[in-house]
Design an enzyme around this catalytic site. Structure first.
Site, PDB file in Angstrom:
ATOM      1  N   HIS A   1       0.820  -1.216   0.000  1.00  0.00           N
ATOM      2  CA  HIS A   1       0.000   0.000   0.000  1.00  0.00           C
ATOM      3  C   HIS A   1       0.854   1.268   0.000  1.00  0.00           C
ATOM      4  O   HIS A   1       0.348   2.354  -0.301  1.00  0.00           O
ATOM      5  CB  HIS A   1      -0.984  -0.004   1.181  1.00  0.00           C
TER       6      HIS A   1
ATOM      7  N   ASP B   1      -0.220  -7.579   1.676  1.00  0.00           N
ATOM      8  CA  ASP B   1       0.353  -6.229   1.691  1.00  0.00           C
ATOM      9  C   ASP B   1       1.879  -6.308   1.689  1.00  0.00           C
ATOM     10  O   ASP B   1       2.548  -6.108   2.704  1.00  0.00           O
ATOM     11  CB  ASP B   1      -0.155  -5.485   2.929  1.00  0.00           C
TER      12      ASP B   1
ATOM     13  N   SER C   1       4.539   2.510   8.119  1.00  0.00           N
ATOM     14  CA  SER C   1       4.116   1.433   7.230  1.00  0.00           C
ATOM     15  C   SER C   1       5.257   0.986   6.323  1.00  0.00           C
ATOM     16  O   SER C   1       6.060   1.798   5.860  1.00  0.00           O
ATOM     17  CB  SER C   1       2.943   1.899   6.365  1.00  0.00           C
TER      18      SER C   1
END
Length: 467
Positions: A251, A309, A406
C-alpha cells in the site's frame, strides 16, 4: 657363717638367670596388646586451628565426621568422601553428550543435557527440529532420524555442526551498536508518563506507527530503509534485504508518484542527510487489492483489503553496506513459524508519527513489541485478520507503530542474528488500549521473495510490475 651365707646367695642368683632371660621378650600376641599404634593426639594449638585435610585424612585414616570438620560444608564433604572411600567413579568420563558426572560411593550419577537420557546419557530423546530448534543456531531440517543444521546467506556452519559463523563484516542480521548498561535495553522499554492519547477514531489506519519508542542509535537498526518523495519527505519505511532489494508494504507504493530510498540514517533533521537512492523497479504482489480511501471503504473494510500487503523495491545501483547499513536476514518459512514467531518479542522501527494523527518523528524510533496469539488478535479487531497477517503490541501500554511507519521492518532476533519476520501494515489508530498493530506475515511469502531476488541485476529503465 657369713661366708656360707654369701655363697648361698650367689648360687641362688646364678640359678635364676635362665628364667630371667626367657622373660625379657614377650610373645608377639601378648606384645601386640601393648604396642598397638595409637592415633597421634592433637596438640593444644592444633585443636584451635581450622582443619587440615592432609593431616586429618591423608597422613592418617579419618572418619566422615572428621572430614566434615575440615570442610565445614556438607556438599564439599560429600564430594570428597565419595572419592576418598573408593576412588573417583567419574575419572573415566562415563557421561555421554556432555552430561555432567557426579561421583558416589561405588557408583556415579549423570546429569544429562536437554534431549538426552539414560544411565550415561547415551539415549538421544530427540532428533527433531521442534525441540529447541534441534540446537541449530539458524535453520534446522529433519533428515530421517537425525537433524541437519544450515545457516542464513553469508554465514558458514561451524565445526560443531550447529553454530553459524558470519562470513564477512557486513553479514545479514548483525547490528554493531549495542546499548550499554546506563541505557535502556530494547526489552526494557517502559511506558512514557507523558503519553498523549488523542481522540479515538473508528477507522483503521493503513499507515502504522511508532509511539513512545526510543531513539534508535547509529548502527542499532542498520536494516532500516526510508521511502521518501520530493513533497512529503519520509512517507513509509522498508527493510534492506540485499544490495539491490528493499522490502516494503504494497500500500506504500500508491502513496506517491515518485519514490527514492534513504538508508543508514537516524536523524532526518540534520543537514548532512544521506543521498537519495534511485528506484529501478517495484514488484507488488499480484493478490494485493489497494484499499479505496473513501467512507464506504472504512465502513465495510472488506476481507481483501490490506491482504497480501507486500512489495519489493529494486534499486538502480547497489546499496553500499557499512557498520550502519546491513541487510536483515531472510528466514525459511519453517524457521519463522516454528522458532522466530514463538519468541516473546519482535522489534519495529521507523520515522512515523510520534502519536496518533501527529507529525512524523525526525529521529528513527525503535520499539520492542510482544507477539500476540492469533485468537486474542482476532478478538481484538473490528476488521478481518487474514492468514497473511499477525498481531504484535501491547494491550494497555501506549506503545505502538504509527502513521508513516508502514512498510517498515518487524525484526526478530535469535542467537544474536536478526531476521525479518513482518512488515508494518495497518492498525486501528495508534497505541489504543486493547488494539494491536497488524503486520504482514513474512513466512507466507518466502518463495515469492526468493523468486524476485533471483532476478537479473537492475536495468537502466524504471518500471512497476506485479508478481
Amino acid at each position: 657363717m657369713a661366708p656360707q651365707l654369701l655363697l648361698c646367695l650367689i648360687l641362688t642368683f646364678l640359678w635364676s638367670l635362665p628364667e630371667a632371660e626367657s622373660n625379657v621378650f614377650l610373645k608377639s600376641k601378648v606384645a601386640n596388646r601393648f604396642l598397638q599404634r595409637t592415633k597421634r593426639a592433637n596438640s593444644l594449638v592444633e585443636e584451635f586451628k581450622s582443619g587440615n585435610i592432609e593431616r586429618e585424612c591423608i597422613e592418617e585414616r579419618c572418619s566422615k565426621e572428621e572430614a566434615r570438620e575440615v570442610f565445614e560444608d556438607d556438599e564439599k564433604t560429600e564430594t570428597f568422601w565419595n572419592v576418598y572411600v573408593d576412588g573417583d567413579q567419574c575419572s573415566s568420563n562415563p557421561c555421554h553428550y556432555r552430561g555432567i558426572c557426579k561421583d558416589g560411593i561405588g557408583s556415579y550419577t549423570c546429569t544429562c543435557l536437554s534431549g538426552y537420557e539414560g544411565k550415561n546419557c547415551e539415549r538421544v530423546l530427540y532428533k527433531s527440529c521442534r525441540v529447541d530448534n534441534g540446537n541449530c543456531w539458524h535453520f534446522c531440517k529433519s533428515v530421517q532420524n537425525d537433524i541437519q543444521c544450515s545457516c542464513a546467506e553469508g554465514y558458514l556452519l561451524g565445526e560443531d555442526g550447529h553454530s553459524c559463523v558470519a562470513g564477512g563484516n557486513f553479514s545479514c542480521g548483525r547490528n554493531i551498536k549495542t546499548r550499554n548498561k546506563r541505557e535502556a535495553s530494547l526489552p526494557d522499554f517502559v511506558q512514557s508518563h507523558n503519553a498523549t492519547l488523542l481522540k479515538k477514531s473508528d477507522n483503521p489506519s493503513p499507515d502504522i506507527r511508532i509511539v513512545n519508542g526510543m531513539d534508535c542509535k547509529l548502527g542499532e537498526c542498520p536494516w532500516q530503509a526510508a521511502l521518501v518523495d520530493d513533497k512529503k519527505g519520509v512517507f513509509c519505511g522498508g527493510t534492506i534485504l540485499s544490495p539491490i532489494y528493499v522490502l516494503t508494504a504494497a500500500h506504500c507504493i500508491n502513496e506517491t508518484e515518485t519514490i527514492s530510498v534513504v538508508v543508514g540514517e537516524i536523524d532526518r533533521s540534520r543537514a548532512e542527510t544521506g543521498p537519495l537512492l534511485s528506484v529501478d523497479k517495484v514488484y507488488v504482489h499480484k493478490k494485493f487489492v489497494p484499499p479505496k480511501k473513501s467512507q464506504e471503504f472504512y465502513e465495510k473494510f472488506d476481507l481483501v483489503s490490506y491482504d497480501y500487503d507486500i512489495a519489493i523495491i529494486q534499486m538502480k545501483t547497489p546499496i553500499q553496506f557499512s557498520e550502519n547499513v546491513v541487510p536483515a536476514c531472510l528466514p525459511t518459512a519453517d524457521f519463522a513459524n516454528q522458532v522466530l514467531m514463538k519468541q516473546d518479542f519482535g522489534i519495529v522501527s521507523g520515522f512515523g508519527g510520534i502519536f496518533e494523527r501527529g507529525p512524523n518523528s525526525k529521529t528513527l524510533k525503535v520499539l520492542k513489541v510482544p507477539y500476540v496469539d492469533r485468537h486474542t488478535c482476532m478478538l481484538s479487531s473490528n476488521f478481518p485478520i487474514t492468514p497473511t497477517m499477525f498481531c504484535a503490541g501491547y494491550d494497555t501500554l501506549p506503545q505502538d507503530a504509527c502513521q508513516g511507519d508502514s512498510g517498515g521492518p518487524h525484526i526478530t532476533a535469535y542467537r544474536d542474528t536478526h531476521f525479518i519476520t513482518g512488515i508494518v501494515s495497518w492498525g486501528e489508530g495508534c497505541a489504543r488500549k486493547g488494539r494491536y498493530g497488524i503486520y504482514t506475515k513474512l513466512s507466507k511469502f518466502i518463495p515469492w521473495i526468493k523468486r524476485i531476488m533471483r532476478q537479473k541485476l537492475p536495468s537502466t529503465e524504471s518500471s512497476t510490475g506485479r508478481l
